[in-house]
Design an enzyme around this catalytic site. Structure first.
Site, short mmCIF file in Angstrom:
data_model
loop_
_atom_site.label_atom_id
_atom_site.label_comp_id
_atom_site.label_asym_id
_atom_site.label_seq_id
_atom_site.Cartn_x
_atom_site.Cartn_y
_atom_site.Cartn_z
N LYS A 13 -9.67 0.94 3.13
CA LYS A 13 -9.68 1.37 4.54
C LYS A 13 -8.27 1.79 4.99
CE LYS A 13 -11.20 -2.65 6.07
NZ LYS A 13 -11.28 -3.39 4.79
N ARG A 88 -15.69 -5.84 13.54
CA ARG A 88 -15.97 -6.61 12.33
C ARG A 88 -17.12 -7.58 12.54
NH1 ARG A 88 -11.03 -6.25 9.53
NH2 ARG A 88 -10.66 -7.69 7.91
N ARG A 123 -1.87 -5.26 -4.79
CA ARG A 123 -1.44 -4.54 -3.58
C ARG A 123 -0.01 -4.94 -3.17
NH1 ARG A 123 -5.00 -4.50 1.70
NH2 ARG A 123 -4.95 -6.75 1.41
N ARG A 156 0.91 -9.46 0.57
CA ARG A 156 0.34 -10.09 1.76
C ARG A 156 -0.04 -11.55 1.48
NH1 ARG A 156 -4.05 -6.20 4.54
NH2 ARG A 156 -5.20 -8.16 4.59
N ARG A 167 -12.55 -14.11 2.34
CA ARG A 167 -12.64 -12.84 3.08
C ARG A 167 -13.88 -12.06 2.67
NH1 ARG A 167 -7.04 -10.68 1.42
NH2 ARG A 167 -7.68 -8.72 2.35
P1 AP5 Z 1 -6.32 -1.09 1.06
O1 AP5 Z 1 -6.36 0.33 1.51
O2 AP5 Z 1 -5.16 -1.91 1.46
O3 AP5 Z 1 -7.70 -1.83 1.42
P2 AP5 Z 1 -8.28 -2.30 2.82
O4 AP5 Z 1 -9.70 -1.91 2.85
O5 AP5 Z 1 -7.40 -1.85 3.94
O6 AP5 Z 1 -8.21 -3.88 2.59
P3 AP5 Z 1 -7.65 -5.04 3.51
O7 AP5 Z 1 -7.38 -6.20 2.61
O8 AP5 Z 1 -6.52 -4.56 4.37
O9 AP5 Z 1 -8.88 -5.33 4.37
P4 AP5 Z 1 -9.15 -6.57 5.17
O10 AP5 Z 1 -10.27 -6.11 5.99
O11 AP5 Z 1 -9.37 -7.81 4.40
O12 AP5 Z 1 -7.74 -6.85 5.93
P5 AP5 Z 1 -7.26 -6.58 7.41
O13 AP5 Z 1 -5.80 -6.35 7.37
O14 AP5 Z 1 -8.10 -5.60 8.09
O15 AP5 Z 1 -6.46 -1.07 -0.55
C1 AP5 Z 1 -6.34 -2.27 -1.29
C2 AP5 Z 1 -5.50 -2.03 -2.56
O16 AP5 Z 1 -6.22 -1.19 -3.45
C3 AP5 Z 1 -4.17 -1.32 -2.29
O17 AP5 Z 1 -3.20 -1.85 -3.17
C4 AP5 Z 1 -4.45 0.14 -2.62
O18 AP5 Z 1 -3.29 0.84 -3.05
C5 AP5 Z 1 -5.51 0.03 -3.71
N1 AP5 Z 1 -6.48 1.12 -3.66
C6 AP5 Z 1 -7.08 1.62 -2.51
N2 AP5 Z 1 -7.97 2.58 -2.85
C7 AP5 Z 1 -7.96 2.67 -4.22
C8 AP5 Z 1 -8.68 3.48 -5.16
N3 AP5 Z 1 -9.60 4.39 -4.79
N4 AP5 Z 1 -8.43 3.29 -6.46
C9 AP5 Z 1 -7.50 2.37 -6.87
N5 AP5 Z 1 -6.79 1.59 -6.05
C10 AP5 Z 1 -7.02 1.73 -4.73
O19 AP5 Z 1 -7.53 -8.01 8.08
C11 AP5 Z 1 -6.83 -9.15 7.65
C12 AP5 Z 1 -7.26 -10.35 8.45
O20 AP5 Z 1 -6.99 -10.15 9.85
C13 AP5 Z 1 -8.73 -10.72 8.41
O21 AP5 Z 1 -9.05 -11.50 7.28
C14 AP5 Z 1 -8.89 -11.49 9.73
O22 AP5 Z 1 -8.39 -12.80 9.62
C15 AP5 Z 1 -7.99 -10.73 10.67
N6 AP5 Z 1 -8.69 -9.63 11.38
C16 AP5 Z 1 -8.43 -8.29 11.28
N7 AP5 Z 1 -9.27 -7.58 12.04
C17 AP5 Z 1 -10.09 -8.48 12.64
C18 AP5 Z 1 -11.18 -8.34 13.52
N8 AP5 Z 1 -11.64 -7.15 13.94
N9 AP5 Z 1 -11.82 -9.49 13.92
C19 AP5 Z 1 -11.39 -10.70 13.53
N10 AP5 Z 1 -10.36 -10.89 12.68
C20 AP5 Z 1 -9.72 -9.78 12.23
MG MG Z 2 -6.13 -2.82 5.32
#
Ligand code: AP5
Ligand code: MG
Length: 210
Positions: A13, A88, A123, A156, A167
């Site tokens: 994402k 979410r 990552r 992270r 997660r």
């Molecule tokens: P990346 O692009 O970083 O993946 P992502 O989908 O953004 O994954 P996240 O871990 O950021 O998602 P998340 O939803 O758990 O975390 P968030 O920060 O939103 O890609 C991942 C890796 O793979 C990278 O190294 C990249 O280079 C590699 N990659 C990508 N595409 C690739 C491909 N095609 N091929 C090969 N490699 C690839 O949330 C974190 C925390 O915040 C949550 O757990 C929660 O506690 C809180 N939070 C956030 N939003 C909310 C909400 N709306 N409600 C409640 N709590 C929330």
């Molecule tokens: Mg992300």
């Protein structure tokens, strides 16, 4: 373009949002990044959210909804935005609906759980601007510094196997139902996210632009 990015942790994402944000000239709003910033700055919201994020649990709906309402009212969001990581839960989606903002597309990036661990354990993220890299799949051209702003790259805190598992479980139980929610609304677009980064971008552009 008003876009929502759906998908499991590690689905890509943030990576794809960065690319789409450059392509369309609209900001990406990542609730995860906003919360991590608040934790770093030790704000009251950050202090409260830290316990949830460290365990891989969701921060309470009312907190995240408050963050989003405030951010969407800023001037740079008026001609479009990309929501990365919000909504979410169903209550978050309903809160977004109640703001009366018309969402053009909800993009679901599909990746199987098996791939997630490899993606997240490799990552690296910029400690300043949040740009995302991967040690093998998408290394920074500036080594252990960010290509965009030259700040150090970090791992992270929630990218450890135990937290990743939690997660993923929460994604399946609380976030996945949103796929059906937006399918019923008629604005769901699905892109396969298991290929290379470039192949995923191509699949996304195809479903967004036809
Ligand atoms: P990346 O692009 O970083 O993946 P992502 O989908 O953004 O994954 P996240 O871990 O950021 O998602 P998340 O939803 O758990 O975390 P968030 O920060 O939103 O890609 C991942 C890796 O793979 C990278 O190294 C990249 O280079 C590699 N990659 C990508 N595409 C690739 C491909 N095609 N091929 C090969 N490699 C690839 O949330 C974190 C925390 O915040 C949550 O757990 C929660 O506690 C809180 N939070 C956030 N939003 C909310 C909400 N709306 N409600 C409640 N709590 C929330
Ligand atoms: Mg992300």
């Amino acid at each position: 373009m008003k876009l929502i990015m759906l998908g499991a942790p590690g689905a890509g994402k943030g990576t794809q949002a960065q690319i789409l944000s450059d392509r369309y000239g609209i900001p990406t709003i990542s609730t995860g990044a906003i919360i991590r910033g608040a934790i770093k700055n030790e704000t009251p919201t950050g202090k409260m959210a830290k316990a949830y994020i460290d365990k891989g649990e969701l921060v309470p709906d009312e907190v995240v909804i408050g963050i989003i309402k405030e951010r969407l009212s800023e001037s740079d969001c008026q001609s479009g935005f990309i929501l990365d990581g919000f909504p979410r839960t169903i209550p978050q989606a309903e809160a977004l609906d109640s703001l009366g903002i018309e969402i053009d597309k909800v993009l679901d990036i599909e990746v199987d759980d098996d791939l997630i661990i490899t993606r997240l354990s490799g990552r690296r993220e910029c400690s300043k601007c949040g740009a995302t890299y991967h040690v093998a799949n998408n290394p920074s051209k500036a080594g252990d510094k960010c290509e965009r702003c030259a700040s150090p790259l970090v791992t992270r805190a929630d990218d450890n196997p135990e937290t990743i598992k939690s997660r993923l479980d929460i994604y399946h139980s609380q976030t996945e139902p949103l796929i059906e929610y937006y399918k019923n609304k008629g604005n769901l677009a699905v892109a396969q996210g298991e290929g290379s980064l470039e192949a995923t971008t191509d699949a996304i552009i195809k479903v967004l632009e036809g």
